[in-house]
Design a protein around this motif. Structure first.
Motif, PDB file in Angstrom:
ATOM      1  N   LYS A   2       0.841  -1.184   0.000  1.00  0.00           N
ATOM      2  CA  LYS A   2       0.000   0.000   0.000  1.00  0.00           C
ATOM      3  C   LYS A   2       0.888   1.250   0.000  1.00  0.00           C
ATOM      4  O   LYS A   2       1.955   1.272   0.607  1.00  0.00           O
ATOM      5  CB  LYS A   2      -0.904   0.021   1.237  1.00  0.00           C
ATOM      6  N   TYR A   3       0.414   2.293  -0.692  1.00  0.00           N
ATOM      7  CA  TYR A   3       1.173   3.527  -0.816  1.00  0.00           C
ATOM      8  C   TYR A   3       0.443   4.675  -0.124  1.00  0.00           C
ATOM      9  O   TYR A   3      -0.771   4.595   0.130  1.00  0.00           O
ATOM     10  CB  TYR A   3       1.416   3.843  -2.288  1.00  0.00           C
ATOM     11  N   ASN A   4       1.188   5.743   0.167  1.00  0.00           N
ATOM     12  CA  ASN A   4       0.639   6.850   0.969  1.00  0.00           C
ATOM     13  C   ASN A   4       0.509   8.165   0.212  1.00  0.00           C
ATOM     14  O   ASN A   4       0.213   9.188   0.826  1.00  0.00           O
ATOM     15  CB  ASN A   4       1.530   7.081   2.199  1.00  0.00           C
ATOM     16  N   GLY A   5       0.763   8.179  -1.096  1.00  0.00           N
ATOM     17  CA  GLY A   5       0.650   9.412  -1.869  1.00  0.00           C
ATOM     18  C   GLY A   5       0.625   9.123  -3.356  1.00  0.00           C
ATOM     19  O   GLY A   5       1.105   8.079  -3.804  1.00  0.00           O
ATOM     20  N   LEU A   6       0.057  10.059  -4.118  1.00  0.00           N
ATOM     21  CA  LEU A   6      -0.085   9.882  -5.570  1.00  0.00           C
ATOM     22  C   LEU A   6       0.369  11.141  -6.299  1.00  0.00           C
ATOM     23  O   LEU A   6       0.005  12.258  -5.926  1.00  0.00           O
ATOM     24  CB  LEU A   6      -1.555   9.602  -5.920  1.00  0.00           C
ATOM     25  N   VAL A   7       1.178  10.950  -7.355  1.00  0.00           N
ATOM     26  CA  VAL A   7       1.582  12.039  -8.235  1.00  0.00           C
ATOM     27  C   VAL A   7       1.013  11.705  -9.603  1.00  0.00           C
ATOM     28  O   VAL A   7       1.247  10.616 -10.131  1.00  0.00           O
ATOM     29  CB  VAL A   7       3.120  12.159  -8.316  1.00  0.00           C
ATOM     30  N   LEU A   8       0.254  12.649 -10.204  1.00  0.00           N
ATOM     31  CA  LEU A   8      -0.525  12.321 -11.400  1.00  0.00           C
ATOM     32  C   LEU A   8      -0.329  13.324 -12.529  1.00  0.00           C
ATOM     33  O   LEU A   8      -0.540  14.523 -12.353  1.00  0.00           O
ATOM     34  CB  LEU A   8      -2.018  12.274 -11.024  1.00  0.00           C
ATOM     35  N   ASP A   9       0.081  12.813 -13.688  1.00  0.00           N
ATOM     36  CA  ASP A   9       0.208  13.627 -14.904  1.00  0.00           C
ATOM     37  C   ASP A   9      -1.177  13.814 -15.508  1.00  0.00           C
ATOM     38  O   ASP A   9      -1.873  12.835 -15.785  1.00  0.00           O
ATOM     39  CB  ASP A   9       1.118  12.887 -15.890  1.00  0.00           C
ATOM     40  N   ILE A  10      -1.593  15.070 -15.717  1.00  0.00           N
ATOM     41  CA  ILE A  10      -2.922  15.300 -16.299  1.00  0.00           C
ATOM     42  C   ILE A  10      -2.847  15.855 -17.722  1.00  0.00           C
ATOM     43  O   ILE A  10      -3.862  16.240 -18.290  1.00  0.00           O
ATOM     44  CB  ILE A  10      -3.770  16.243 -15.416  1.00  0.00           C
ATOM     45  N   ILE A 201       1.872   8.370 -11.749  1.00  0.00           N
ATOM     46  CA  ILE A 201       1.264   7.913 -13.006  1.00  0.00           C
ATOM     47  C   ILE A 201       1.568   8.949 -14.071  1.00  0.00           C
ATOM     48  O   ILE A 201       1.230  10.128 -13.926  1.00  0.00           O
ATOM     49  CB  ILE A 201      -0.260   7.745 -12.877  1.00  0.00           C
ATOM     50  N   GLY A 202       2.247   8.523 -15.139  1.00  0.00           N
ATOM     51  CA  GLY A 202       2.609   9.457 -16.199  1.00  0.00           C
ATOM     52  C   GLY A 202       2.995   8.724 -17.463  1.00  0.00           C
ATOM     53  O   GLY A 202       2.435   7.667 -17.762  1.00  0.00           O
ATOM     54  N   GLU A 203       3.953   9.273 -18.189  1.00  0.00           N
ATOM     55  CA  GLU A 203       4.404   8.665 -19.438  1.00  0.00           C
ATOM     56  C   GLU A 203       5.906   8.444 -19.387  1.00  0.00           C
ATOM     57  O   GLU A 203       6.655   9.345 -19.035  1.00  0.00           O
ATOM     58  CB  GLU A 203       4.076   9.563 -20.638  1.00  0.00           C
ATOM     59  N   SER A 219       3.482   3.870 -16.099  1.00  0.00           N
ATOM     60  CA  SER A 219       3.468   4.589 -17.368  1.00  0.00           C
ATOM     61  C   SER A 219       2.242   4.169 -18.175  1.00  0.00           C
ATOM     62  O   SER A 219       1.938   2.979 -18.296  1.00  0.00           O
ATOM     63  CB  SER A 219       4.735   4.287 -18.177  1.00  0.00           C
ATOM     64  N   ILE A 220       1.538   5.161 -18.743  1.00  0.00           N
ATOM     65  CA  ILE A 220       0.363   4.858 -19.556  1.00  0.00           C
ATOM     66  C   ILE A 220       0.740   4.651 -21.017  1.00  0.00           C
ATOM     67  O   ILE A 220      -0.112   4.471 -21.861  1.00  0.00           O
ATOM     68  CB  ILE A 220      -0.697   5.983 -19.454  1.00  0.00           C
TER      69      ILE A 220
END
Length: 247
Positions: A2-10, A201-203, A219-220
């Motif tokens: 389990k993880y405690n943070g999210l970084v998201l490419d929009i 989550i990114g490229e 990576s998406i």
């Protein structure tokens, strides 16, 4: 795990309208309501992230402008930028003017004329007031490949603190520290986060500097070499799966 943070490419969603964007990210609410840090990032400016942050009440600052700035519409103390040093700016502009190369100076207050910027520098040197001398975020030059090679040599010989990014027929010069991974590290230090407990989550490879900082990068994009700690998925519901499986 389990993880405690999210970084998201929009960035891949920038062509959606505001309602579509909010809809897309509603699943983040379950993380936000549990005080799980959610950091949005974009290669563009703050407009795209601000709508999402306000509507979903995301309190964590976003990383924008390819890592050149960390921005929050809520908490001003977390807003910071990486700018070019005055000496570096002067040397680069002088080099361009000497060769009649067209260039633009982009500052924290928008584009500025070189002569006006020089006046601001002189005022700053006398008064130490940055009001008339806004921070330079980047210099954009209209330049040929041959001139670019000359410029790289000039930067190296004079130990200038900048790097060049080629975009079509232009070269964009930024602070050496402008990097999404570096910006995330600086933010994590201020917030006292342990980044190895985060997912990004990114490229790949565009966002590899972020993936290197976190515990898991997703990576998406299907293309590219698989490397350690990076999973690949081209599923449209990758964000939903991530939220369900890792938090």
């Amino acid at each position: 795990m389990k993880y405690n943070g999210l970084v998201l490419d929009i960035d891949e969603f920038k062509f959606l309208n505001k309602d579509e964007l909010i809809n897309k990210f509603k699943m983040l609410k379950c993380l936000i309501d549990r005080d799980v840090p959610v950091v949005l990032y974009t290669d563009g400016n703050g407009e795209l992230v601000e709508n999402i942050m306000r509507d979903l009440n995301i309190k964590e600052p976003a990383i924008i402008m390819e890592g050149a700035k960390v921005y929050s519409p809520f908490k001003g103390e977390y807003n910071f930028e990486f700018h070019l040093a005055i000496k570096t700016t002067k040397e680069l502009c002088f080099w361009a003017k000497k060769r009649n190369i067209g260039f633009r100076i982009i500052t924290s207050k928008g584009e500025i004329d070189y002569e006006k910027w020089l006046v601001g520098v002189k005022s700053f040197l006398y008064t130490c007031d940055m009001g008339e001398c806004p921070n330079v975020l980047e210099i954009i030059m209209d330049i040929s490949e041959e001139e670019h090679n000359e410029l790289l040599k000039f930067i190296s010989q004079n130990y200038l603190e900048c790097y060049s990014h080629v975009c079509e027929n232009k070269v964009i010069l930024k602070n050496l520290r402008v990097d999404k991974g570096m910006a995330l590290r600086c933010l994590a230090k201020k917030k006292k986060w342990k980044l190895k407990d985060f997912i990004a989550i990114g490229e790949y490879p565009k966002d590899v500097s972020l993936f290197e900082e976190v515990g898991l990068g997703i990576s998406i994009e299907e293309d590219g070499e698989t490397i350690k700690n990076i999973e690949k998925s081209n599923k449209m519901n990758v964000l939903k799966e991530c939220v369900s499986n890792y938090f």
